[in-house]
Design a protein around this motif. Sequence first.
Motif, PDB file in Angstrom:
ATOM      1  N   PRO A  19       0.829  -1.214   0.000  1.00 37.77           N
ATOM      2  CA  PRO A  19       0.000   0.000   0.000  1.00 37.77           C
ATOM      3  C   PRO A  19       0.855   1.253   0.000  1.00 37.77           C
ATOM      4  O   PRO A  19       1.985   1.260   0.522  1.00 37.77           O
ATOM      5  CB  PRO A  19      -0.798  -0.133   1.305  1.00 37.77           C
ATOM      6  CG  PRO A  19      -0.798  -1.595   1.609  1.00 37.77           C
ATOM      7  CD  PRO A  19       0.528  -2.096   1.131  1.00 37.77           C
ATOM      8  N   SER A  45      -5.472  -2.232   3.699  1.00 34.86           N
ATOM      9  CA  SER A  45      -4.407  -2.534   2.744  1.00 34.86           C
ATOM     10  C   SER A  45      -4.895  -2.564   1.295  1.00 34.86           C
ATOM     11  O   SER A  45      -4.113  -2.337   0.368  1.00 34.86           O
ATOM     12  CB  SER A  45      -3.761  -3.874   3.087  1.00 34.86           C
ATOM     13  OG  SER A  45      -3.123  -3.829   4.341  1.00 34.86           O
ATOM     14  N   PHE A  46      -6.187  -2.848   1.094  1.00 38.41           N
ATOM     15  CA  PHE A  46      -6.707  -3.046  -0.254  1.00 38.41           C
ATOM     16  C   PHE A  46      -7.790  -2.061  -0.653  1.00 38.41           C
ATOM     17  O   PHE A  46      -8.187  -2.015  -1.820  1.00 38.41           O
ATOM     18  CB  PHE A  46      -7.257  -4.471  -0.392  1.00 38.41           C
ATOM     19  CG  PHE A  46      -6.292  -5.548   0.008  1.00 38.41           C
ATOM     20  CD1 PHE A  46      -5.104  -5.726  -0.672  1.00 38.41           C
ATOM     21  CD2 PHE A  46      -6.565  -6.390   1.079  1.00 38.41           C
ATOM     22  CE1 PHE A  46      -4.206  -6.713  -0.312  1.00 38.41           C
ATOM     23  CE2 PHE A  46      -5.678  -7.385   1.464  1.00 38.41           C
ATOM     24  CZ  PHE A  46      -4.491  -7.547   0.754  1.00 38.41           C
ATOM     25  N   ALA A  56      -6.997   0.366  -3.629  1.00 40.28           N
ATOM     26  CA  ALA A  56      -6.811  -0.359  -4.886  1.00 40.28           C
ATOM     27  C   ALA A  56      -8.136  -0.909  -5.399  1.00 40.28           C
ATOM     28  O   ALA A  56      -8.386  -0.915  -6.612  1.00 40.28           O
ATOM     29  CB  ALA A  56      -5.800  -1.485  -4.696  1.00 40.28           C
ATOM     30  N   GLU A  71      -1.018  -1.368  -6.761  1.00 41.57           N
ATOM     31  CA  GLU A  71      -0.644  -0.184  -5.975  1.00 41.57           C
ATOM     32  C   GLU A  71       0.762   0.245  -6.369  1.00 41.57           C
ATOM     33  O   GLU A  71       1.623  -0.589  -6.657  1.00 41.57           O
ATOM     34  CB  GLU A  71      -0.670  -0.482  -4.475  1.00 41.57           C
ATOM     35  CG  GLU A  71      -2.049  -0.392  -3.832  1.00 41.57           C
ATOM     36  CD  GLU A  71      -2.497   1.035  -3.590  1.00 41.57           C
ATOM     37  OE1 GLU A  71      -1.883   1.972  -4.172  1.00 41.57           O
ATOM     38  OE2 GLU A  71      -3.454   1.228  -2.833  1.00 41.57           O
ATOM     39  N   TRP A 123       3.996   2.040  -4.887  1.00 40.06           N
ATOM     40  CA  TRP A 123       4.629   2.487  -3.639  1.00 40.06           C
ATOM     41  C   TRP A 123       5.766   3.431  -3.967  1.00 40.06           C
ATOM     42  O   TRP A 123       6.586   3.159  -4.845  1.00 40.06           O
ATOM     43  CB  TRP A 123       5.156   1.290  -2.849  1.00 40.06           C
ATOM     44  CG  TRP A 123       5.784   1.698  -1.555  1.00 40.06           C
ATOM     45  CD1 TRP A 123       5.151   1.999  -0.384  1.00 40.06           C
ATOM     46  CD2 TRP A 123       7.191   1.877  -1.315  1.00 40.06           C
ATOM     47  NE1 TRP A 123       6.075   2.346   0.576  1.00 40.06           N
ATOM     48  CE2 TRP A 123       7.327   2.296   0.032  1.00 40.06           C
ATOM     49  CE3 TRP A 123       8.332   1.743  -2.100  1.00 40.06           C
ATOM     50  CZ2 TRP A 123       8.572   2.560   0.607  1.00 40.06           C
ATOM     51  CZ3 TRP A 123       9.571   2.012  -1.548  1.00 40.06           C
ATOM     52  CH2 TRP A 123       9.677   2.405  -0.203  1.00 40.06           C
TER      53      TRP A 123
END
Length: 254
Positions: free
Chosen positions: A67, A92-93, A96, A143, A145
Amino acid sequence: MCGRYALTAPPEAVREFLGLVELESFPARFNIAPTQPILVVVAGECQELGSNLPDRRATLVRWGLTPGWVKDPKDFPLLLNARAETAIDKASFRAAMRHRRVLVPASGFYEWHRPPKESGEKSQAYWIRPRKGGIVAFAGLMETWSSADGSEVDTGAILTTRANGTIGPIHDRMPVVIKPEDFSRWLDCKTQEPREIADLMVPADDDMFEIIAVSDLVNKVSNMGADLQAPAAVQPPLKPVRKHDPGEDQFRLF
């Protein structure tokens, strides 16, 4: 869970199946593993602007989603899979799922049947491929980063759901498969909210895949030949496996 898969179809077949504008040549890959580059398909500019044209492009991401809010990837678990049942709400998702849904082309995937330890039996690997051959598209998330020095890494994960009747005796999870008629809807992050595409994140039909027992060659990432998919004389188990800890879908590799 999905921890290994393969993409062995010719690039032209992949391009046609996914409706890509273009696709560079690439070699057959029989043992795609975590942290390696994987091919994903994203909506092109036309679709991002609301057009119904099948404008899609391919790109490479590292398999293992990070993430954007993570400060140091070394201190964060490697997220290979996202559980379809909870991805919409998981920190975390969540981003996305809303903004960066992708397709992950595959020729099939590997799964391991792991008997209870007290049975004394060893784990058995299986190659799971479309019964009619060809390519499938897994539902994926992407994602990007960014590090403190400004460098960027594109990362991705594969969504999983409960296993269907065919795969259930091997493992209780399987990748989410998006049908060709639903590609545009899945990739459309402009008009399709995550909860509006939740109906796509369901197990594939029981007759979609066939299961082939293979040797333990696939256990080693360094083994990359077609012999990984050679049938072994083993019968698949008949009973569904136990339900495993959800945390097993998201693990750390060093």
